[in-house]
Enzyme design. Structure first.
Site, PDB file in Angstrom:
ATOM      1  CG  ASP A 235      -1.677   1.219   1.404  1.00  0.00           C
ATOM      2  OD1 ASP A 235      -2.702   1.258   0.520  1.00  0.00           O
ATOM      3  OD2 ASP A 235      -1.548   1.869   2.268  1.00  0.00           O
ATOM      4  CD  GLU A 272      -2.413   2.837  -3.162  1.00  0.00           C
ATOM      5  OE1 GLU A 272      -3.410   3.160  -3.844  1.00  0.00           O
ATOM      6  OE2 GLU A 272      -1.902   2.445  -2.234  1.00  0.00           O
TER       7      GLU A 272
END
Length: 590
Positions: A235, A272
């Site tokens: 993330d 990401e």
């Protein structure tokens, strides 16, 4: 430091100080199921930061786990090539009515039937309460108790591998959630030299960072060894700051490489990243981060704004057909141009990066859940628009990802939800979300994230898959994935062999060809509500129709238009009419 054993019988054991600030103790009577806490400096008792299981939640004692009790059946599993994946992002708590790992297993056959061969599971690191997106996790090594804990996850992974499905886990290394976060009691896990939008930044390069780097760089090995995972999605890596000579990414990659060489199967990392910088997927020795692939947000933004005209209010720097063409040919749309949203020139070209280093999508948990009402694309555009979206995603030269329910047009929302116990924190979350989305007042009132109703409304309605309205879209996805698997031109991720041309601001022509250049694929997209004309390229003798989104089998309501009857075969240079909101797919006959 004192080890406080709370089960099966209470007692305290003094721990000895070792090197580098660690404390250790060896117990001859430790058994699986033993629950314990740590007492650092007599300031209260807290769970183990490296806990493998929190059966009583984030505030309760940690439990000793014996990972050898699970008998694995996947000994012949060697993972799938990254470029062959069709990813499926899944939130365990809302995927089924039960919301557990084991309840996912009976649904796997339905996913494989349409061609899904990889799950990307949203974070399962122990978080407060029993409902949360997972990005508030506070125990990166502990599997969420309400989902079924360590045993449940292992059973799911085993079942997936038996079905030929790879399993990826979303992990969060950039911050820890606020509730149950006791890491500051044990060491310098955080730094005040930088911050993240979600809380204190992790100390990857400051004083005493060595232990923190070891803690996080060993985490991928833990998931690989004990849970047989095939990869991780990390993330928001752009919020991880590290100026070390040997970066955290290089340290982690070296450990993974050593481990996978022994294991005899690859382990992939997907990032990401908000950097729009190809260094994310470059090897560390070349100055990169070493990720196998990264999410391609620019593809989503470019496509979404063309499908939903109101999307321009969310993505002010997108909306031109040339940008979607660039998303296909280059990857990053913003590659050094001035970007209004960022108020500066932004990004670097990724045109030289092969397509199998990017994951593309038109929906994910962020793009859906960060709307005021959690609307999926199925609520924002009609049936023809959904078919366009699916084709544009699955025919692209990237690794496609679907968000759970997207394959059949699920129209239940996916809302933001939490289940905190701290009243001040609950209020802060409620007010924070309202403030964040205040400029979208026309979209309605933001649902209460703490309310159980927000969670229940977000659950998939599995019975819809069998209803005609939804089943047609399900079969459309199945057809596209079949074409993706069977056509050599769709196996080529080399951007040199790809072309994308706008047809004004209404349509787009995507040309893909096989490695040996014996097969060419012509994808014609019409995003407008009027017919478009196009003359077939001269590069082939003739073109044969492989797919027509306006064929009767793909229409929910009959549409009487001559343009819907696309010619089965077209000579080079001859005109073709594209029906409104349609996709035509032609293959050459060389």
């Amino acid at each position: 430091m004192v080890l406080h054993i709370v089960h099966p019988e209470k007692r305290e054991v003094k721990m000895e100080r070792a090197e580098w600030g660690y404390f250790t103790v060896e117990l001859t009577d430790a058994v699986p199921g033993m629950r314990y806490l740590y007492i650092p400096d007599g300031e209260g008792s807290f769970p183990d930061p490296a806990s493998h299981h929190q059966p009583e939640g984030v505030h309760g004692p940690s439990e000793v786990i014996d990972h050898c009790t699970h008998t694995w059946r996947d000994t012949k599993w060697r993972n799938l090539p990254l470029q062959d994946l069709v990813l499926y992002e899944l939130h365990v708590g809302t995927f089924t009515p039960e919301g557990t790992f084991e309840s996912v297993i009976p649904k796997l056959s339905e996913l494989t039937e349409i061609g899904i061969n990889a799950l990307e599971i949203m974070p399962v690191a122990q978080f407060p309460g029993n409902r949360n997106w997972g990005y508030d996790g506070v125990f990166p090594y502990a599997v969420q108790n309400s989902y079924g804990g360590p045993s449940g996850l292992k059973k799911l992974v085993d079942a997936c591998h038996a079905k030929g499905i790879a399993v990826y886990l979303d992990v969060v290394y950039n911050h820890l959630g606020p509730e149950g976060n006791y890491f500051g009691k044990f060491g310098p896990y955080f730094t005040d030299t930088c911050s993240t939008p979600w809380g204190d930044a992790i100390n990857f390069d400051g004083p005493h960072a060595d232990g923190v780097r070891e803690y996080y760089s060993n985490n991928p090995l833990y998931w690989l060894e004990h849970y047989h995972l095939d990869g991780l999605r990390l993330d928001a890596i752009h919020t991880i700051h590290d100026s070390s000579a040997v970066s955290f990414w290089e340290l982690m990659q070296n450990k993974i490489q050593s481990f996978t060489e022994q294991a005899g199967k690859p382990f992939y990392l997907i990032a990401e990243s908000d950097l729009n910088d190809p260094k994310v997927v470059k090897r560390p020795e070349a100055g990169g981060f070493g990720f196998s692939a990264q999410w391609l947000d620019d593809f989503h933004h470019s496509l979404y704004v063309l499908l939903d005209k109101k999307g321009k209010s969310r993505y002010e720097d997108f909306g031109k057909m040339e940008q979607l063409a660039k998303a296909y040919t280059d990857g990053f749309v913003h590659s050094g141009e001035y970007v209004s949203f960022r108020k500066k020139k932004f990004g670097r070209s990724s045109a030289s990066v092969p397509g199998n280093h990017f994951v593309n999508f038109v929906q994910n948990h962020d793009q859906v859940g960060n709307r005021v009402r959690g609307e999926r694309l199925s609520v924002l555009v009609g049936h023809e628009g959904l078919k366009l979206a699916a084709a544009a995603t699955l025919l692209a030269p990237y690794i496609p990802m679907l968000f759970m329910g997207e394959e059949y047009g699920e129209d239940a929302p996916f809302l933001y939800f939490v289940s905190h116990s701290d009243e001040k924190l609950i209020k802060a979350v409620q007010e924070g979300r309202k403030k964040e989305f205040a400029h979208y007042k026309t979209e309605g009132t933001f649902p209460d994230p703490q309310a159980e109703e927000s969670f229940e409304k977000s659950k998939l309605q599995w019975q819809k898959r069998k209803q005609p309205k939804y089943q047609q879209l399900l079969k459309w996805h199945q057809k596209l994935i079949q074409l993706r698997r069977s056509l050599p031109a769709l196996h080529n991720f080399n951007k040199v062999d790809l072309q994308a041309q706008p047809l004004g601001q209404e349509g787009l022509v995507l040309i893909r060809q096989s490695h040996d250049r014996l097969q060419q694929l012509l994808c014609l997209f019409n995003f407008s509500e009027k017919e478009l004309g196009f003359s077939m390229p001269e590069t082939a003798v003739d073109w044969k129709l492989a797919l027509n989104s306006k064929a009767d089998e793909w229409l929910q309501q009959p549409e009487k238009s001559p343009a819907n009857d696309a010619p089965k075969q077209v000579e080079a240079g001859k005109p073709v009419t594209l029906p409104p909101l349609s996709v035509l797919l032609y293959i050459n006959s060389i």
